[in-house]
Design a protein around this motif. Sequence first.
Motif, PDB file in Angstrom:
ATOM      1  N   VAL A 144      31.746 -10.420 -55.142  1.00  0.00           N
ATOM      2  CA  VAL A 144      30.354  -9.986 -55.942  1.00  0.00           C
ATOM      3  C   VAL A 144      30.967  -8.752 -57.232  1.00  0.00           C
ATOM      4  O   VAL A 144      30.783  -8.509 -58.374  1.00  0.00           O
ATOM      5  N   GLU A 145      31.839  -7.312 -55.801  1.00  0.00           N
ATOM      6  CA  GLU A 145      31.320  -6.314 -57.270  1.00  0.00           C
ATOM      7  C   GLU A 145      32.716  -6.091 -57.682  1.00  0.00           C
ATOM      8  O   GLU A 145      32.295  -5.914 -58.288  1.00  0.00           O
ATOM      9  N   ARG A 146      33.874  -7.089 -57.094  1.00  0.00           N
ATOM     10  CA  ARG A 146      35.003  -7.419 -57.850  1.00  0.00           C
ATOM     11  C   ARG A 146      34.342  -8.114 -59.785  1.00  0.00           C
ATOM     12  O   ARG A 146      34.661  -7.090 -60.163  1.00  0.00           O
ATOM     13  N   GLU A 147      33.453  -8.847 -58.960  1.00  0.00           N
ATOM     14  CA  GLU A 147      33.308  -9.918 -60.860  1.00  0.00           C
ATOM     15  C   GLU A 147      32.569  -8.365 -61.549  1.00  0.00           C
ATOM     16  O   GLU A 147      32.262  -8.203 -62.661  1.00  0.00           O
ATOM     17  N   LEU A 201      32.593  -5.567 -61.515  1.00  0.00           N
ATOM     18  CA  LEU A 201      33.000  -4.312 -62.056  1.00  0.00           C
ATOM     19  C   LEU A 201      33.738  -5.194 -63.466  1.00  0.00           C
ATOM     20  O   LEU A 201      34.021  -4.300 -64.289  1.00  0.00           O
ATOM     21  N   TYR A 202      34.501  -6.059 -62.821  1.00  0.00           N
ATOM     22  CA  TYR A 202      35.165  -7.073 -64.329  1.00  0.00           C
ATOM     23  C   TYR A 202      34.065  -7.094 -65.312  1.00  0.00           C
ATOM     24  O   TYR A 202      34.890  -6.904 -66.645  1.00  0.00           O
ATOM     25  N   ARG A 203      33.105  -7.121 -65.425  1.00  0.00           N
ATOM     26  CA  ARG A 203      32.369  -7.515 -66.655  1.00  0.00           C
ATOM     27  C   ARG A 203      31.797  -5.868 -66.761  1.00  0.00           C
ATOM     28  O   ARG A 203      31.612  -5.543 -67.775  1.00  0.00           O
ATOM     29  N   LEU A 204      31.644  -5.214 -65.497  1.00  0.00           N
ATOM     30  CA  LEU A 204      31.472  -3.548 -66.409  1.00  0.00           C
ATOM     31  C   LEU A 204      32.233  -2.757 -67.209  1.00  0.00           C
ATOM     32  O   LEU A 204      32.281  -2.454 -68.496  1.00  0.00           O
ATOM     33  N   PRO A 243      37.216 -12.090 -63.624  1.00  0.00           N
ATOM     34  CA  PRO A 243      38.837 -13.275 -62.351  1.00  0.00           C
ATOM     35  C   PRO A 243      37.952 -14.511 -61.876  1.00  0.00           C
ATOM     36  O   PRO A 243      37.147 -14.785 -62.135  1.00  0.00           O
ATOM     37  N   PRO A 244      39.201 -15.718 -61.717  1.00  0.00           N
ATOM     38  CA  PRO A 244      37.875 -16.662 -60.722  1.00  0.00           C
ATOM     39  C   PRO A 244      37.508 -16.345 -59.242  1.00  0.00           C
ATOM     40  O   PRO A 244      37.809 -15.169 -58.538  1.00  0.00           O
ATOM     41  N   GLU A 245      36.948 -17.399 -59.783  1.00  0.00           N
ATOM     42  CA  GLU A 245      36.059 -17.292 -58.706  1.00  0.00           C
ATOM     43  C   GLU A 245      36.337 -18.228 -57.629  1.00  0.00           C
ATOM     44  O   GLU A 245      36.734 -18.396 -57.104  1.00  0.00           O
TER      45      GLU A 245
END
Length: 294
Positions: free
Chosen positions: A92-95, A97-100, A106-108
């Motif tokens: 969740v944190e990785r996603e 980061l990508y959005r910010l 990235p792939p879910e």
Amino acid sequence: MTTTVERRAGGRRRRRDELAAFLRSRRERITPEDVGLPPAPRRRTPGLRREEVAQLAGVGVTWYTWLEQGRPINVSTQVLDAISRTLRLDPVEREHLYRLAEVGVPPEPDVVSALTEDVQTIMDGLAPMPAVVSDPRHEALAWNDAFAALVPWVTQAPPGERNPLWQFFTRPRCCNPCTNLEEQIGESVAMFRYRYVRHRSDPEMQRLVDRLLETSPRFAELWRHQDVAIPKPCQKDFFYPRLGGQISTRTTSLDLSVRPGTRLVVYTFVNDESRANFMRLLADPSLSLPDHTH
């Protein structure tokens, strides 16, 4: 008056500020010992230093400093992945980061593994009402026995084809038990487009659309219309020759928090006759078998 350009610029500035704050907070929660570095006494701030994060991630110190300061710099997925690993971000944190960072999401993670036992218990408790958990692509992820009895041609399909939308457009008309398909299919495609736009960064979503365009001229025709509609309850009527009676249902979708776009779809019977016919089908699943072969 604030212009559209100014609002967009302000939105980007706020997103970069959030990115900077997020990276600092994740960096500060990791100690040198956590990543195999020797403890360093008399640190002014908790956690890792910027240069340590840069070294562990294999990026330049200046570049990482600019990223954490929220400066408008280019970021690649490879670099974000390296930073994610260094900061020990969960999915969740990785996603986030990508959005910010305004980089393609990235792939879910595997949604099926994230489904809790409680969701399956809820679906089982809804019986005899059919219930299924679906992703934004309409792929069936989990279901109860009632759903398997109502649409075995979905649940028994191979992975990637356990999808009512795919089955509706690719099954021969003579083997499609949905009797009001033509009444519903245009609106179904419009609602699918609504979800498609919100998840178009998912390569599996685009792959499904491409497969449907290639396989089904009818889907291609409807897709060209560019119709879009907010998802809402739909009536779906089923008829199996061996059963000899119609099962009319209404579908209601309830969003789940497992992943964005994942939903619980429940089929309710519109009248007593449909419920009675379904109970016969549930007692004898062979009544859903086709009366012919190809």
